[in-house]
Enzyme design. Structure first.
Site, PDB file in Angstrom:
ATOM      1  N   ASP A  48      17.758  12.782  78.829  1.00 51.16           N
ATOM      2  CA  ASP A  48      17.223  12.596  77.479  1.00 51.16           C
ATOM      3  C   ASP A  48      18.328  12.139  76.533  1.00 51.16           C
ATOM      4  O   ASP A  48      19.313  12.839  76.336  1.00 51.16           O
ATOM      5  CB  ASP A  48      16.644  13.921  76.969  1.00 51.16           C
ATOM      6  CG  ASP A  48      16.047  13.757  75.581  1.00 51.16           C
ATOM      7  OD1 ASP A  48      14.892  13.281  75.499  1.00 51.16           O
ATOM      8  OD2 ASP A  48      16.732  14.054  74.583  1.00 51.16           O
ATOM      9  N   TYR A  53      22.803   9.315  68.992  1.00 52.17           N
ATOM     10  CA  TYR A  53      23.828  10.135  69.639  1.00 52.17           C
ATOM     11  C   TYR A  53      25.127   9.337  69.836  1.00 52.17           C
ATOM     12  O   TYR A  53      26.183   9.923  70.101  1.00 52.17           O
ATOM     13  CB  TYR A  53      23.351  10.685  70.996  1.00 52.17           C
ATOM     14  CG  TYR A  53      22.120  11.568  70.951  1.00 52.17           C
ATOM     15  CD1 TYR A  53      21.639  12.087  69.746  1.00 52.17           C
ATOM     16  CD2 TYR A  53      21.433  11.890  72.109  1.00 52.17           C
ATOM     17  CE1 TYR A  53      20.504  12.891  69.708  1.00 52.17           C
ATOM     18  CE2 TYR A  53      20.295  12.693  72.086  1.00 52.17           C
ATOM     19  CZ  TYR A  53      19.832  13.180  70.874  1.00 52.17           C
ATOM     20  OH  TYR A  53      18.703  13.965  70.855  1.00 52.17           O
ATOM     21  N   LYS A  82      15.418   7.368  71.879  1.00 53.01           N
ATOM     22  CA  LYS A  82      14.678   7.582  70.629  1.00 53.01           C
ATOM     23  C   LYS A  82      15.107   6.573  69.566  1.00 53.01           C
ATOM     24  O   LYS A  82      16.289   6.227  69.470  1.00 53.01           O
ATOM     25  CB  LYS A  82      14.928   9.007  70.094  1.00 53.01           C
ATOM     26  CG  LYS A  82      14.752  10.085  71.145  1.00 53.01           C
ATOM     27  CD  LYS A  82      14.898  11.498  70.607  1.00 53.01           C
ATOM     28  CE  LYS A  82      15.024  12.488  71.749  1.00 53.01           C
ATOM     29  NZ  LYS A  82      16.384  12.621  72.299  1.00 53.01           N
ATOM     30  N   HIS A 115      12.234   9.239  66.582  1.00 56.02           N
ATOM     31  CA  HIS A 115      13.104  10.421  66.546  1.00 56.02           C
ATOM     32  C   HIS A 115      12.667  11.455  65.500  1.00 56.02           C
ATOM     33  O   HIS A 115      12.657  12.654  65.760  1.00 56.02           O
ATOM     34  CB  HIS A 115      14.553   9.982  66.307  1.00 56.02           C
ATOM     35  CG  HIS A 115      15.570  10.936  66.853  1.00 56.02           C
ATOM     36  ND1 HIS A 115      16.780  10.532  67.365  1.00 56.02           N
ATOM     37  CD2 HIS A 115      15.559  12.285  66.972  1.00 56.02           C
ATOM     38  CE1 HIS A 115      17.466  11.596  67.778  1.00 56.02           C
ATOM     39  NE2 HIS A 115      16.742  12.668  67.544  1.00 56.02           N
TER      40      HIS A 115
END
Ligand code: A2P
Length: 294
Positions: A48, A53, A82, A115
Site C-alpha cells: 500500500d 509518501y 493514492k 487519498h
C-alpha cells in the site's frame, strides 16, 4: 483467512490479499526498496503506497526486486496508490495517475484511491470536486489502467454521493467505490462509517492498525496478547482481520514485517474481541477528514 495470500473479495469480484504492507513514513531510497522487497519475499502479496509518501520510485524498485527474488508474477501482487489532494479534478487526476504509474514502473495499478475527500470546510463545491475526481477514476477503471478503484478517509457524507444509483438513488456514479481506507485500530473504530461500508459492499482497509505503534505498550492490550502468546502488534492485526477490516501495518524492520503477518495461528475469542472493542479512545491520529488543513 488462513494465510497472507488469502483474499477479501471486492464488489467487482476481484480478490485483495488480506494484509498489506504500509509504506507511509518509509524513507525513499534503500529503506523502501528493502522493506518492500523483503515483505514480498516473506509472502506479503499486497503493498500500500501513495504519491504523497514521496517514495514511489523506491517502492516500485522494491516491487520489481521482490517479484524477481520471490519468483512470482506481477499478477500475483496487489499494488495500491493514492491521488494526493492537490491533484483533484478530472484532468489533474489523469495526469497524477500517469506520474504515479511511471514512478512505480508499472503498467497498471491494482487499486487507486482518492487519498482524502474534498470537504465542506475547505470548498463550497466539495461535492462537485469529488465527483469530477471520481469520473476520472471511472475512466481509468473502464480502460483497465487500474483494476479496482476506491477512496480513503471518506466519511459517510463524503462517500454516499459517490455510491451508485442502487445505494443512493439521486446519485450519478456508474461505478461505486470498492474500498474505503480508514484509520482503524483498537481505541479508534469509526463504527459509523465502517458499518456503512460493510452494509454496502465497500471493503474497509485499516491504516495505522497499530495506532502508529502507540497502542503496543497499553497494559490492557499487553495482558490480552500475553494470554495468546503473541505480541500486541499481532493482536492488533488479528483483531482488524476478525472485524473484516484489511490491516496495513507499516514497518521497515524485517523482524517486525514478519511478525505483523504471522497472525494465522490464533483466533481472538468473542469475549476478548468485545474487551478490545470497548477500549476507550487511544492512539488516534487526530486527522479528521472534516478538519484537516491539507
Ligand atoms: P518501524 O517501521 O520502525 O518498525 P502503524 O502501521 O499503525 O502506522 O504503525 C507503524 C509504527 O509501528 C511504526 O513506527 C513502526 O516502526 C512500528 N511498528 C510496526 N510493527 C511493529 C511491531 N511489530 N512492533 C513494534 N513496533 C512496530
Amino acid at each position: 483467512m488462513n494465510r497472507l495470500a488469502d483474499t477479501f473479495v471486492l464488489s467487482n469480484g476481484r480478490g485483495i490479499p488480506c494484509i498489506g504492507l504500509g509504506t507511509w513514513q518509509t524513507a525513499s531510497g534503500e529503506e523502501a526498496v528493502e522493506a518492500v522487497s523483503c515483505a514480498i519475499k516473506m509472502g506479503y502479496r499486497h503493498i500500500d503506497g501513495a504519491a504523497i509518501y514521496g517514495n514511489e520510485r523506491s517502492v516500485g524498485k522494491g516491487v520489481a526486486l521482490g517479484i524477481r527474488e520471490a519468483g512470482i508474477s506481477r499478477e500475483e501482487l496487489f499494488v495500491t496508490s493514492k491521488l494526493w489532494n492537490t491533484e483533484r479534478g478530472y484532468d489533474r487526476t489523469l495526469d497524477a495517475f500517469e506520474k504515479t504509474l511511471a514512478d512505480l514502473g508499472l503498467d497498471y495499478l491494482d487499486l487507486y484511491l482518492i487519498h482524502w475527500p474534498a470537504a465542506a470546510h475547505q470548498f463550497d463545491d466539495w461535492q462537485a470536486i469529488n465527483r469530477d475526481t471520481w469520473r476520472a477514476f471511472e475512466k481509468l477503471y473502464h480502460e483497465g489502467r487500474v483494476r479496482s478503484i476506491g477512496v480513503s478517509n471518506f466519511l459517510r457524507h463524503h462517500l454516499e454521493p459517490l455510491m451508485t444509483a442502487d445505494v443512493a438513488p439521486m446519485m450519478t456514479a456508474d461505478v461505486a467505490p470498492m474500498v474505503d481506507q480508514l484509520e482503524f485500530h483498537p481505541g479508534f473504530m469509526q463504527t459509523d462509517i465502517v458499518s456503512y461500508c460493510q452494509h454496502n459492499g465497500v471493503q474497509v482497509e485499516g491504516w495505522s492498525p497499530l495506532g502508529r505503534g502507540k497502542l503496543l505498550t497499553d497494559g490492557r492490550m499487553v495482558q490480552i496478547a500475553e494470554r495468546y502468546g503473541v505480541s500486541t502488534a499481532q493482536l492488533c492485526v488479528r483483531w482488524a482481520l476478525q472485524h473484516d477490516v484489511l490491516p496495513l501495518p507499516k514497518s521497515t524492520h524485517e523482524q517486525r514485517i514478519r511478525e505483523n503477518a504471522d497472525v494465522f495461528g490464533f483466533k481472538i475469542t468473542a469475549q476478548d474481541m468485545d474487551a478490545i472493542d470497548a477500549l476507550p479512545f487511544m492512539g488516534g491520529s487526530g486527522s479528521s477528514p472534516d478538519e484537516v488543513d491539507f
